[in-house]
Design a protein around this motif. Structure first.
Motif, PDB file in Angstrom:
ATOM      1  N   LYS A 105     -29.908 -29.887  27.238  1.00  0.00           N
ATOM      2  CA  LYS A 105     -30.635 -30.752  26.906  1.00  0.00           C
ATOM      3  C   LYS A 105     -31.654 -31.229  28.268  1.00  0.00           C
ATOM      4  O   LYS A 105     -32.073 -32.305  28.691  1.00  0.00           O
ATOM      5  CB  LYS A 105     -30.781 -32.333  26.198  1.00  0.00           C
ATOM      6  N   THR A 170     -34.053 -34.418  15.832  1.00  0.00           N
ATOM      7  CA  THR A 170     -32.731 -35.047  16.286  1.00  0.00           C
ATOM      8  C   THR A 170     -32.297 -35.520  15.394  1.00  0.00           C
ATOM      9  O   THR A 170     -32.571 -36.110  13.938  1.00  0.00           O
ATOM     10  CB  THR A 170     -32.942 -35.412  17.887  1.00  0.00           C
ATOM     11  N   SER A 267     -18.989 -30.659  16.175  1.00  0.00           N
ATOM     12  CA  SER A 267     -17.835 -30.917  17.441  1.00  0.00           C
ATOM     13  C   SER A 267     -16.859 -31.733  16.666  1.00  0.00           C
ATOM     14  O   SER A 267     -15.611 -30.940  16.927  1.00  0.00           O
ATOM     15  CB  SER A 267     -18.854 -31.142  18.000  1.00  0.00           C
TER      16      SER A 267
HETATM   17  O1  LIG Z   1     -30.248 -33.723  17.548  1.00  0.00           O
HETATM   18  C1  LIG Z   1     -29.169 -33.313  18.308  1.00  0.00           C
HETATM   19  C2  LIG Z   1     -28.820 -32.432  19.546  1.00  0.00           C
HETATM   20  C3  LIG Z   1     -28.076 -32.991  20.006  1.00  0.00           C
HETATM   21  N1  LIG Z   1     -26.812 -33.176  19.198  1.00  0.00           N
HETATM   22  C4  LIG Z   1     -24.980 -32.301  20.073  1.00  0.00           C
HETATM   23  O2  LIG Z   1     -24.567 -31.558  18.775  1.00  0.00           O
HETATM   24  C5  LIG Z   1     -23.015 -32.326  19.202  1.00  0.00           C
HETATM   25  C6  LIG Z   1     -22.636 -32.789  17.531  1.00  0.00           C
HETATM   26  O3  LIG Z   1     -21.498 -33.694  17.411  1.00  0.00           O
HETATM   27  P1  LIG Z   1     -20.687 -33.678  16.398  1.00  0.00           P
HETATM   28  O4  LIG Z   1     -19.123 -34.205  16.995  1.00  0.00           O
HETATM   29  O5  LIG Z   1     -20.334 -32.183  15.205  1.00  0.00           O
HETATM   30  O6  LIG Z   1     -21.026 -34.574  16.041  1.00  0.00           O
HETATM   31  C7  LIG Z   1     -23.458 -33.509  20.612  1.00  0.00           C
HETATM   32  O7  LIG Z   1     -22.889 -31.846  21.259  1.00  0.00           O
HETATM   33  C8  LIG Z   1     -24.581 -33.788  20.201  1.00  0.00           C
HETATM   34  O8  LIG Z   1     -24.788 -34.149  21.220  1.00  0.00           O
HETATM   35  C9  LIG Z   1     -26.776 -33.636  18.545  1.00  0.00           C
HETATM   36  O9  LIG Z   1     -25.498 -34.246  17.619  1.00  0.00           O
HETATM   37  N2  LIG Z   1     -27.920 -34.026  17.261  1.00  0.00           N
END
Ligand SMILES: O=c1ccn([C@@H]2O[C@H](COP(=O)(O)O)[C@@H](O)[C@H]2O)c(=O)[nH]1
Length: 307
Positions: A105, A170, A267
């Motif tokens: 980012k 987001t 994640s």
């Molecule tokens: O809008 C956004 C942009 C980035 N992220 C990133 O994705 C993963 C989500 O992790 P989970 O554990 O599946 O919730 C994380 O790295 C965020 O920084 C996002 O969630 N939303």
């Protein structure tokens, strides 16, 4: 990059991206104990444990998925050792044939953006020697500074077959505070989506999608559907599935009519699956990687249901 990503999605028949966001709380005790034995309770131990953990997860899932998305914050917080684990993770994932999306980012004025671009998706020069440093296939960017802050990365997409995912809508609860602002009859996220789509025209791949993609949160189904209409040639990286509460049905509108056009990140829901109610009776701590594999298989089935 986008064409390679599409090929991998087609080969695996799976638009799932595994987010490599390790935290000490997710690392099984037997790995942490070994790390502390080797390096004490230090950042180096955390970084060592992260890499061991990631490697096992990658080994367990690489044949099922097209891509991984390491989140740089998880590594960066531990300083240089953390960054080394980030880079080692990227190299290992690439060795296994995966596309790597570095969730970094970045955003800055053009002269500084050039340095980010060279380091992450380009090459750095030290006198007469040229080096690739971070090795990501693509990275995430913040568009708040406008076109001149994105342009330095575009040349690298062409030269080195790399890609970008630019934040448009987001997944976080307060994203609407800014992104849903009404700016003269349209929402700010819609205007940003149109801009990203226009920037993308300069770096089109061969399959009808640009090397410049967009981040579109699964937690906002209406906005996802709207953006798919506005951005027919932009691939979406869709976070928010699983741990943030979005379901397959919520993100269905992010795909095109051929069931392409988006990759969905999870994640915590995958890498820490062994700690979840759903899997914890089936898998022990030692079987954390098998639990991750099962979670990927379940997510694939879930997504197939809406494609
Ligand atoms: O809008 C956004 C942009 C980035 N992220 C990133 O994705 C993963 C989500 O992790 P989970 O554990 O599946 O919730 C994380 O790295 C965020 O920084 C996002 O969630 N939303």
């Amino acid at each position: 990059m986008i064409d390679r990503l599409i090929e991998k999605i087609e080969a695996t028949k799976n638009p799932t991206v595994v987010g490599l966001d390790p935290r000490l709380g997710f690392i099984p005790n037997f790995i942490k104990e070994k790390a502390y034995e080797l390096y004490g309770k230090t950042p180096k131990a955390a970084a060592w444990a992260f890499y061991e953990f990631n490697k096992a997860i990658i080994d367990a899932v690489y044949d099922l998925i097209p891509a991984v998305k390491p989140q740089v914050a998880m590594y960066e917080q531990y300083g240089p050792e953390g960054i080394k684990a980030y880079i080692k993770t990227i190299l290992y994932a690439k060795e296994k044939g995966l596309v790597v999306i570095g969730d970094v980012k970045r955003s800055d004025i053009a002269s500084t953006a050039e340095a980010y671009a060279d380091g992450h998706i380009g090459r750095v020069k030290v006198e007469d020697e040229v080096h690739e440093v971070y090795h990501e296939d693509c990275i995430t960017l913040n568009p708040y500074l406008g076109y001149d802050s994105i342009e330095p990365y575009m040349n690298h997409c062409r030269m080195y077959d790399k890609g970008l995912f630019v934040l448009v809508k987001t997944s976080n609860p307060n994203s609407g505070e800014i992104q849903d602002l009404d700016i003269g009859g349209e929402k700010l996220y819609e205007r940003v989506g149109k801009l990203v789509s226009k920037w993308g025209e300069e770096v089109m791949g061969k399959r009808g999608y640009s090397h410049i993609g967009a981040v579109v949160g699964a937690t906002y189904p209406e906005q996802g559907t709207r953006l798919r209409q506005l951005m027919p040639h932009t691939f979406f990286l869709v976070p928010g599935y699983g741990a943030q509460g979005a379901t397959a049905r919520d993100l269905a509108g992010c795909f095109d009519k051929n069931g392409l056009g988006a990759i969905v990140n999870s994640s915590r829901g995958i890498i820490a699956a062994y700690q979840l109610e759903k899997y914890k009776n089936q898998f022990s701590e030692k079987e954390f990687a098998q639990a991750a594999r099962e979670a990927v298989i379940d997510m694939k089935k879930d997504l197939e249901g809406v494609l």
